[in-house]
Scaffold this active site. Sequence first.
Site, PDB file in Angstrom:
ATOM      1  N   ARG A  95      41.623  39.341  36.022  1.00  0.00           N
ATOM      2  CA  ARG A  95      42.771  38.685  36.661  1.00  0.00           C
ATOM      3  C   ARG A  95      42.258  37.816  37.798  1.00  0.00           C
ATOM      4  NH1 ARG A  95      42.087  41.792  41.235  1.00  0.00           N
ATOM      5  NH2 ARG A  95      41.661  43.964  40.781  1.00  0.00           N
TER       6      ARG A  95
ATOM      7  N   ARG B 159      41.329  39.248  55.623  1.00  0.00           N
ATOM      8  CA  ARG B 159      42.661  39.695  55.192  1.00  0.00           C
ATOM      9  C   ARG B 159      43.405  40.217  56.416  1.00  0.00           C
ATOM     10  NH1 ARG B 159      42.193  42.904  49.449  1.00  0.00           N
ATOM     11  NH2 ARG B 159      40.494  41.671  48.557  1.00  0.00           N
TER      12      ARG B 159
END
Lengths: 463, 178
Positions: free
Chosen positions: A301, A347
């Site tokens: 993915r 992040r």
Amino acid sequence: MSAGNANLLRTPIRRLLIANRGEIAVRIIDTCQRMGIETILAASEVDLHSRGANLADHTICIGPPNSTQSYLNIDNIIAAAKFADVDAIHPGYGFLSENQKLAEACEAAHIIFIGPTASQLDAVGDKLKARTHAEQAGLPLVPGGNVSSMEQARQLAEKIGYPILIKAVAGGGGRGMKQVHDAAQLAPSIELAMAEAQAAFGDGRSYLERFIAKGRHVEVQVLGDGQNVVHLGTRDCSIQRRYQKLIEEAPAPHLAPRLREEMQDAAVAFAKHLRYCGLGTVEMLVDCDRNAFHFLEMNARIQVEHPVTEAITHLDLVEQQIAVAEGHPLRLRQSDIHLHGHAIECRINAEDWHHGFRPSPGTITKFIQPAGHDIRIDTHMQRGAEVPPYYDSLLAKLIVHSETRATAIAKMTSALGRFQIAGVTTNLGMHSLVMRDKEFAQGGVDTGYLPRFLQSQTVAAAS
Amino acid sequence: MKLTNQDVQEILDLLDATPFDVLHLQTERFKLTLRRQSTGDQARSEWAQESELLATPQILQPVGTSPPGADPSPAQARSTTSGITPESASAANDDPKTIAIRTSLPGTFYRAPRPGDPAFVEIGSVVQEDTVIGIIETMKLMNAIHAGASGTIAEILIPNAHFAEQGSILMRIKPDPS
């Protein structure tokens, strides 16, 4: 397959359903808008007023906030796709992105699933199957094997070398796991491990593997069209805690050129072996003490950390995914791919890193983000946005790109300083500290670095 | 001395190929200083900004198994999902004979470690301070909830797999006589 046939199989995507949320939904919409593809966002009840919903051409409610009833509900997603009459579904990452059943349901409904085939998802989704495929493709695995007797264990341990790790074959959750540092410890440890495994799982068989004391998590981005495969370089994701990545960079710093080449070749070999069709990531563990690498798994993915690869390749990976899903053969040859400079991603999560990374849901009251040349923010946040308690804590990804790693770190430090978020607790401060840390600045830290660093900060703060 | 466009381009390329921010070039005929716009001028090329608020989303009719008549607004979605509002959960508050077990985080309350497993506690269960009485799932993290006092579980206010608001009462304990 001849080129003529391939032509017939090409299906242009004009309308696309995004079966995801958060920053990745916004990211996918961004590329679709540029490509002139209409977007329908499949959203849960709490996400109907999210930034993704604001940006998509249409939003459709697929169920209650709890993801098992919405983002993980295949029936509702297929119903939404049919109702909106889309050509394709983009599953993003997480949720159903690697779910074979969604890929099969799409096929049955004549909807393109943006990802590899259902059988490829099966081949890499099951760890044992993936290991077998990796072995067939000639990739090095962490040396190890099953043992059912003491004598077998002794022979295998000598072969793979100490320290070793004993695991229960039927195991999980750390039960039956033992570290053994020398031959003298082996017999008592094996006996104990087997007894524990027998008691816990009714199966005493054990598995021995080399214990990699100091490892780096390095991955290779690959892109395939079912025939050809190219790699888009390495990423280093060693800065993590409890298997959650927090800082990623591309290319992976301080890898011997030969090791890097071998890893890239291995990733391509693995994808070719599967006749891989789509975007994927081959994750590997670099043994810092031995300067060797081992296959871990493949993620079939788009990854959270894909922007660092986009920054150094100047490619749009979502666009590449869509092109392959439409049936186009790869437009890129390996020789077309050039890596430029260095990119780092932080992040930014809604969590309290001072208190065990406790999650911090709530309402954003201030969101001022850094901007400038080669600074990228992927986010679904803005003033007034909700951070619901139902989903992960990712608020934004801050990505910087520069000529060298040192200038990228300087740019990141300065950008982090201009980022202001209020309403929820974030880990911005932790990132700033890491960017100023000498060990991080040297580059190539192992996966034990962040827990060590956080421990030292806590000690420093307490004294 | 004369510099052509080609010369200027070649000099710029030379600077681009080096990691240096400043280049001094001195020959018998001329002196040249080139300075890359960077650190010193960073403020001019990097800034901070707030994104604009966008138009209202275009929401289509819902699909699937949502409860009929559920208004898809976040505030009401929560109460239709859980059926429990902070008010109803705290209505029977401050019973002096019981101790409330509250959750400090909002999230989905689970009464068993896994679906199908027996619940951690039932009404009548005897608990110690550190007995786990349930799990709150917040942002994909599982947080064990401890009884916090020793006694007997007298009341269970939030059913399994229902949403609990921050600070709401999950259960009540009848404390041990001390």
